[in-house]
Design a protein around this motif. Structure first.
Motif, PDB file in Angstrom:
ATOM      1  N   GLY A  63       0.822  -1.217   0.000  1.00 49.40           N
ATOM      2  CA  GLY A  63       0.000   0.000   0.000  1.00 49.40           C
ATOM      3  C   GLY A  63       0.847   1.253   0.000  1.00 49.40           C
ATOM      4  N   ILE A  64       0.211   2.357  -0.356  1.00 48.97           N
ATOM      5  CA  ILE A  64       0.900   3.647  -0.272  1.00 48.97           C
ATOM      6  C   ILE A  64      -0.101   4.685   0.236  1.00 48.97           C
ATOM      7  CG2 ILE A  64       0.540   4.277  -2.707  1.00 48.97           C
ATOM      8  CD1 ILE A  64       3.509   5.289  -2.628  1.00 48.97           C
ATOM      9  N   GLN A  65       0.312   5.438   1.246  1.00 47.70           N
ATOM     10  CA  GLN A  65      -0.645   6.323   1.933  1.00 47.70           C
ATOM     11  C   GLN A  65      -1.044   7.532   1.091  1.00 47.70           C
ATOM     12  OE1 GLN A  65      -0.312   7.178   6.154  1.00 47.70           O
ATOM     13  NE2 GLN A  65       1.625   6.089   6.128  1.00 47.70           N
ATOM     14  N   PRO A  66      -2.330   7.918   1.191  1.00 46.57           N
ATOM     15  CA  PRO A  66      -2.778   9.116   0.468  1.00 46.57           C
ATOM     16  C   PRO A  66      -2.481  10.366   1.290  1.00 46.57           C
ATOM     17  CG  PRO A  66      -4.643   8.073   1.540  1.00 46.57           C
ATOM     18  CD  PRO A  66      -3.431   7.277   1.918  1.00 46.57           C
ATOM     19  N   THR A  67      -1.259  10.835   1.203  1.00 51.19           N
ATOM     20  CA  THR A  67      -0.889  11.993   2.024  1.00 51.19           C
ATOM     21  C   THR A  67      -0.429  13.168   1.169  1.00 51.19           C
ATOM     22  OG1 THR A  67       1.291  11.003   2.257  1.00 51.19           O
ATOM     23  CG2 THR A  67      -0.215  10.682   4.094  1.00 51.19           C
ATOM     24  N   ARG A 111     -10.923  17.746   4.797  1.00 50.68           N
ATOM     25  CA  ARG A 111     -11.522  18.202   3.530  1.00 50.68           C
ATOM     26  C   ARG A 111     -10.671  17.789   2.325  1.00 50.68           C
ATOM     27  NH1 ARG A 111     -11.678  24.209   5.515  1.00 50.68           N
ATOM     28  NH2 ARG A 111      -9.634  23.382   5.996  1.00 50.68           N
ATOM     29  N   GLU A 112      -9.421  17.473   2.573  1.00 49.42           N
ATOM     30  CA  GLU A 112      -8.500  17.136   1.481  1.00 49.42           C
ATOM     31  C   GLU A 112      -8.451  15.633   1.180  1.00 49.42           C
ATOM     32  OE1 GLU A 112      -6.049  18.882  -0.534  1.00 49.42           O
ATOM     33  OE2 GLU A 112      -7.690  20.275  -0.138  1.00 49.42           O
ATOM     34  N   LYS A 113      -8.902  14.800   2.136  1.00 46.67           N
ATOM     35  CA  LYS A 113      -8.609  13.362   2.062  1.00 46.67           C
ATOM     36  C   LYS A 113      -9.139  12.697   0.785  1.00 46.67           C
ATOM     37  CE  LYS A 113      -6.327  11.658   4.647  1.00 46.67           C
ATOM     38  NZ  LYS A 113      -4.843  11.614   4.398  1.00 46.67           N
ATOM     39  N   GLN A 114     -10.403  12.981   0.434  1.00 49.97           N
ATOM     40  CA  GLN A 114     -10.970  12.322  -0.754  1.00 49.97           C
ATOM     41  C   GLN A 114     -10.203  12.701  -2.023  1.00 49.97           C
ATOM     42  OE1 GLN A 114     -13.222   9.810  -1.056  1.00 49.97           O
ATOM     43  NE2 GLN A 114     -12.940   9.804   1.161  1.00 49.97           N
ATOM     44  N   ARG A 115      -9.830  13.967  -2.106  1.00 46.63           N
ATOM     45  CA  ARG A 115      -9.075  14.411  -3.277  1.00 46.63           C
ATOM     46  C   ARG A 115      -7.707  13.709  -3.319  1.00 46.63           C
ATOM     47  NH1 ARG A 115      -5.287  17.505  -4.799  1.00 46.63           N
ATOM     48  NH2 ARG A 115      -4.754  18.124  -2.686  1.00 46.63           N
ATOM     49  N   GLN A 116      -7.095  13.562  -2.149  1.00 43.36           N
ATOM     50  CA  GLN A 116      -5.779  12.898  -2.097  1.00 43.36           C
ATOM     51  C   GLN A 116      -5.878  11.428  -2.523  1.00 43.36           C
ATOM     52  OE1 GLN A 116      -4.753  13.810   2.013  1.00 43.36           O
ATOM     53  NE2 GLN A 116      -3.219  15.274   1.348  1.00 43.36           N
ATOM     54  N   ILE A 117      -6.990  10.791  -2.126  1.00 42.32           N
ATOM     55  CA  ILE A 117      -7.169   9.382  -2.508  1.00 42.32           C
ATOM     56  C   ILE A 117      -7.315   9.277  -4.031  1.00 42.32           C
ATOM     57  CG2 ILE A 117      -8.745   7.394  -2.360  1.00 42.32           C
ATOM     58  CD1 ILE A 117      -9.320   8.302   0.574  1.00 42.32           C
ATOM     59  N   ARG A 118      -8.202  10.125  -4.590  1.00 43.25           N
ATOM     60  CA  ARG A 118      -8.416  10.079  -6.056  1.00 43.25           C
ATOM     61  C   ARG A 118      -7.124  10.378  -6.806  1.00 43.25           C
ATOM     62  NH1 ARG A 118     -13.194  12.693  -5.002  1.00 43.25           N
ATOM     63  NH2 ARG A 118     -12.269  14.712  -5.436  1.00 43.25           N
ATOM     64  N   GLN A 119      -6.416  11.375  -6.316  1.00 46.05           N
ATOM     65  CA  GLN A 119      -5.170  11.784  -6.954  1.00 46.05           C
ATOM     66  C   GLN A 119      -4.144  10.639  -6.971  1.00 46.05           C
ATOM     67  OE1 GLN A 119      -4.417  15.372  -7.382  1.00 46.05           O
ATOM     68  NE2 GLN A 119      -2.309  15.620  -6.710  1.00 46.05           N
TER      69      GLN A 119
END
Ligand code: AMP
Length: 319
Positions: A8-12, A55-63
């Motif tokens: 895995g790789i973290q969405p950060t 507020r950023e998490k979903q965008r980071q996951i998609r990205q």
């Protein structure tokens, strides 16, 4: 039966060239080697253990998913999914917490490092992080785990947890091994004796989606003391597939004729070329496509995870 790979790789935030050479490039190579069944996932729950903006998490996951797809992770060959969409990860984590000795967790050097750096947010999630990681792996009966040096201790702990569970409840889980790759440690542009990391600021990293202009500006500002120049040469070697340009630079360097500006501009060009195709591919991947891929991944991962958890519940006496 094929051996199972889980990674895995973290969405950060955006992927940088250290993540690429240290992890994703290797995933793509393993994906195209037919001897494994593969699960690649986005550990979003793990990423909550450090400070972040919800507020950023979903965008980071998609990205991140978009980046992985553009780099060559193929959802037809690998199961690609988001950890929190398969709730069995946290359920198995709880069961594992009950067989994990505190003394084992207290040995984890990554916890000590992270706690030192984020002294205002030393939470229990950070401490129990490797137990969730063991659940991520063993839920899919993962036995081969491609990791960087920094994760080897966590895989050792996963083996301890598998052994403890098997001894107490009956044999169910494999004892996974780390697959250490020829992971170069990509070093920071501004502090070249340290590992490249987002936490040292965006100017110390090259992100994969940096434009050729961004790359040129960042490389121009790279430190050029003795270690810095060595680092830039190492990067040129890494990025130059044919090694011809690198050999030319190295010859000039050995003769004392290499100007820093020539090294920097050549390197910036090599990096920009390497990710040109990636940049155009990633722009073509829509949010709808990403949602569909993640849903397919969730369904497949869930079917395996549910089967494992059914056995775990029976063996542990909770159902
Ligand atoms: P992180 O973003 O630190 O969670 O790292 C994600 C993956 O990239 C892990 O497999 C790391 O080992 C790898 N990685 C991160 N930074 C570097 C680096 N500077 N050089 C090589 N690999 C790295």
């Amino acid at each position: 039966m094929k051996k199972v790979i889980v990674s895995g790789i973290q969405p950060t935030g955006d992927l940088h060239i250290g993540n690429y050479f240290g992890a994703v490039k290797n995933w793509v190579a393993l994906q195209n080697d037919g001897q494994f069944e593969r699960y690649f996932f986005i550990p979003d729950l793990h990423s909550l253990s450090i400070d972040y903006d919800p507020r950023e998490k979903q965008r980071q996951i998609r990205q991140l998913v978009r980046d992985l797809l553009a780099l060559g992770i193929d959802p037809k060959k690998s199961t690609l999914f988001v950890q929190s969409q398969v709730p069995e990860h946290t359920e198995l984590c709880w069961i594992f917490l009950t067989v994990t000795p505190m003394s084992e967790l207290e040995k984890m050097t990554q916890f000590k490092d992270k706690a030192e750096r984020a002294s205002a947010n030393i939470n229990a999630g950070l401490f129990t992080y490797p137990v969730l990681q063991a659940a991520d792996i063993l839920l899919y009966h993962g036995s081969v785990i491609p990791v960087g040096e920094d994760q080897v201790q966590h895989i050792e702990l996963t083996r301890v947890i598998a052994k403890k569970f098997n001894a107490k409840f009956g044999r169910l889980f494999p004892e996974p091994q780390s697959l250490l790759t020829q992971t170069p440690r990509v070093m920071s542009l501004l502090e070249p004796s340290k590992k490249m990391s987002k936490s040292h600021g965006p100017k110390s990293c090259i992100f994969l989606n940096d434009s050729p202009d961004d790359i040129a500006v960042k490389i121009r500002k790279a430190v050029t003391d003795e270690v810095g120049v060595r680092n830039l040469l190492d990067l040129a070697q890494l990025f130059d597939e044919t090694k011809l340009t690198f050999q030319h630079l190295k010859k000039d360097f050995d003769n004392g004729d290499l100007k820093n500006i020539e090294l920097k501009d050549t390197l910036a060009e090599l990096i920009a070329q390497t990710f040109a195709e990636f940049r155009s591919r990633r722009d073509q991947i829509s949010d709808a496509e990403i949602a569909q891929i993640l849903e397919n991944g969730r369904m497949h991962a869930s079917s395996v995870a549910q089967k494992t958890m059914k056995e775990v519940r029976e063996m542990t006496g909770v159902r």
